[in-house]
Design a protein around this motif. Structure first.
Motif, PDB file in Angstrom:
ATOM      1  N   GLY A   1       4.968   6.963   7.070  1.00 29.60           N
ATOM      2  CA  GLY A   1       4.373   5.761   7.358  1.00 29.60           C
ATOM      3  C   GLY A   1       4.872   4.540   7.098  1.00 29.60           C
ATOM      4  N   GLN A   2       5.315   4.407   5.805  1.00 29.76           N
ATOM      5  CA  GLN A   2       6.075   3.131   5.334  1.00 29.76           C
ATOM      6  C   GLN A   2       7.275   2.846   5.976  1.00 29.76           C
TER       7      GLN A   2
ATOM      8  N   THR B   1      -4.219  -1.888   0.987  1.00 24.83           N
ATOM      9  CA  THR B   1      -5.159  -1.164   2.192  1.00 24.83           C
ATOM     10  C   THR B   1      -6.506  -1.770   2.322  1.00 24.83           C
TER      11      THR B   1
ATOM     12  N   GLU C   1       0.832  -1.211  -0.012  1.00 23.85           N
ATOM     13  CA  GLU C   1      -0.075  -0.031   0.157  1.00 23.85           C
ATOM     14  C   GLU C   1       0.842   1.371   0.009  1.00 23.85           C
ATOM     15  N   TYR C   2       1.774   1.268   1.091  1.00 27.47           N
ATOM     16  CA  TYR C   2       2.531   2.684   1.173  1.00 27.47           C
ATOM     17  C   TYR C   2       3.550   2.986   0.089  1.00 27.47           C
TER      18      TYR C   2
ATOM     19  N   PHE D   1       3.178   9.493   3.367  1.00 25.01           N
ATOM     20  CA  PHE D   1       2.957   8.020   3.364  1.00 25.01           C
ATOM     21  C   PHE D   1       4.641   7.414   3.331  1.00 25.01           C
TER      22      PHE D   1
ATOM     23  N   ALA E   1      -2.074   6.626   8.118  1.00 26.75           N
ATOM     24  CA  ALA E   1      -0.646   7.025   8.451  1.00 26.75           C
ATOM     25  C   ALA E   1      -0.506   7.854   9.737  1.00 26.75           C
TER      26      ALA E   1
END
Length: 470
Positions: free
Chosen positions: A327-328, A385, A113-114, A324, A240
């Motif tokens: 977040g990743q 996601t 996703e990220y 993102f 995130a």
């Protein structure tokens, strides 16, 4: 307990521990800006055209459906993140509730996703940047602004913006979050200006026929549901925020404010912008454009305003990349700490930033952005996601039943309904994606399960007895 369903203890997870830690420097305004910055981006600035092409004016319903499922997922995230304020987001919750193997699949899906979100947004940013420069009389060669799918060699602007945002993240969390907040204000102001200009040109006949391709259903590639499955991409940046839990000063309060608040703000903003866009111009006029809002303004004779919208997108879309990429790297960090990925990836720099995984992530997503098209990236990112959101919905319900007495700072209202809408909605959206996307997601996770069985299951902290299982 078998290796595949061993669980981390929530109490052990949330207890103070030795080792490298991320610095708690964020408060709720930072988190709210991080969420809005992640959510408002390519989805409304670019994918509104893709969605309108699939559903027609009924794309408004698509926005509503995607927003409903994401709102329920946001409530589930808010409850779980305040109970388990760790960097791993849905991966961490799954590890504590559903077991190690499912947690690995969720984490592996989050990596998909990220990575693809960053790549897709970089491609969307490139479309606005190229259009903006063209308006200034600077025409870049196709070979350097598009991947092989579009007759080019590499999308160099997309690669460049990923490099720039990565450098910003390496400076430090608070510094990047502060700049993010400034850029978010610019981005929202641009959308408000678009609505103010477009609304006076509103024509009700542009909404007829309202649903030209029908409502759609699972396995049908046009209609409201197919558009919702793609537009879902436009909403889910709020997750995130949960990856910033460890860097939040008061996670028990600020995480819920950031997650729920950003969803409410963005859902209202999306519906107004989409209605104004369709009312101003027929869907067919902007459905295939890489910069639909700017195109609408140019078709209205508002060339200057269109240039300002494009400029705002060029300036502010990197907030999505920042959120993102942030977040990743935290997902990687959580999995590396637990031993499911090589532990050297968990190294934290003197600035309190997971520098190794940040740079590694940037290299991977830059390659993807340079070579692949936007719609394929967004669609496959959605699949990852949806898997994560589905797991969070299940975690909410299972933990409420298994441990009803555990302290919950934030409680999701009507939790059985919230969990059911999240899980069912995600399954329906997944079935509405293109078969090639579903197959690609399956292949990705088959590779992931093979890695888990061959390496990760034997190197995790729980496998080595370094941490007591729940």
């Amino acid at each position: 307990m078998a290796f595949w369903n061993r669980r981390r203890s929530i109490d052990v997870m949330t207890a103070p521990h030795d080792g490298p830690r991320l610095k708690p420097t964020l408060s709720w305004p930072h988190l709210l800006a991080l969420g809005v910055g992640a959510i408002v981006g390519t989805g409304i600035l670019t994918l509104i055209g893709v969605g309108a092409g699939l559903a027609g004016p009924a794309v408004l319903i698509s926005f509503g459906l995607a927003g409903l499922v994401c709102a329920c997922a946001a409530l589930a995230y808010a409850e779980l993140s305040t109970m388990m304020p760790a960097a791993g987001s849905a991966y961490t919750y799954s590890y504590a509730v559903l077991g190690e193997m499912i947690a690995w699949v969720v984490g592996w899906s989050l990596i998909l996703e990220y990575s693809l979100v960053v790549s897709a947004v970089a491609v969307g940013w490139s479309g606005y940047a190229v259009g903006f420069l063209s308006g200034l009389g600077v025409d870049l060669p196709l070979a350097l602004t598009a991947g092989p799918h579009a007759g080019g060699i590499i999308n160099l602007p997309a690669v460049a913006i990923i490099g720039l945002v990565t450098g910003l993240l390496l400076l430090g969390t608070k510094e990047s979050a502060t700049l993010n907040a400034v850029l978010v204000v610019i981005k929202i102001a641009a959308l408000v200006v678009f609505v103010a200009i477009a609304l006076p040109a509103f024509k009700t006949e542009n909404f007829t026929p309202f649903m030209p391709n029908g409502f759609g259903a699972p396995f049908v590639q046009t209609g409201v549901m197919a558009a919702a499955a793609i537009i879902f991409f436009a909403f889910y940046g709020f997750d995130a925020i949960s990856t910033a839990a460890e860097e939040t000063k008061k996670p028990e309060r600020d995480l819920a404010i950031g997650i729920v608040g950003s969803m409410l703000i963005c859902t209202a903003l999306y519906l107004v912008v989409a209605a104004a866009a369709i009312g101003a111009r027929p869907v067919a006029d902007f459905a295939d454009s890489p910069e639909p809002l700017a195109l609408i303004l140019r078709q209205m004779g508002q060339g200057t305003a269109a240039q300002w919208i494009a400029a705002a997108a060029v300036i502010a879309l990197p907030t999505v990349l920042l959120a993102f990429l942030f977040g990743q790297s935290r997902i990687f960090l959580g999995m590396a700490r637990d031993g499911l990925l090589p532990r050297r990836l968990a190294k934290v720099s003197v600035r309190g930033v997971p520098a190794v995984v940040t740079v590694f992530t940037a290299v991977v997503v830059a390659i993807l952005a340079g070579l692949l098209p936007l719609d394929e990236l967004a669609s496959l990112a959605n699949a990852g996601t949806l898997a994560a959101f589905c797991a969070v919905g299940v975690c909410l319900v299972v933990l409420r039943i298994r441990e009803p007495g555990r302290r919950r700072v934030f409680k999701a209202p009507l939790w059985p309904l919230v969990g059911a809408v999240t899980v069912i909605g995600c399954i329906v959206f997944f079935l509405s994606l293109k078969p090639v996307t579903q197959i690609g997601f399956l292949i990705w996770n088959l590779i992931g399960v093979a890695i888990y069985l061959l390496w990760s299951s034997r190197h995790s902290r729980l496998a080595k007895g370094e941490e007591e299982a729940a």
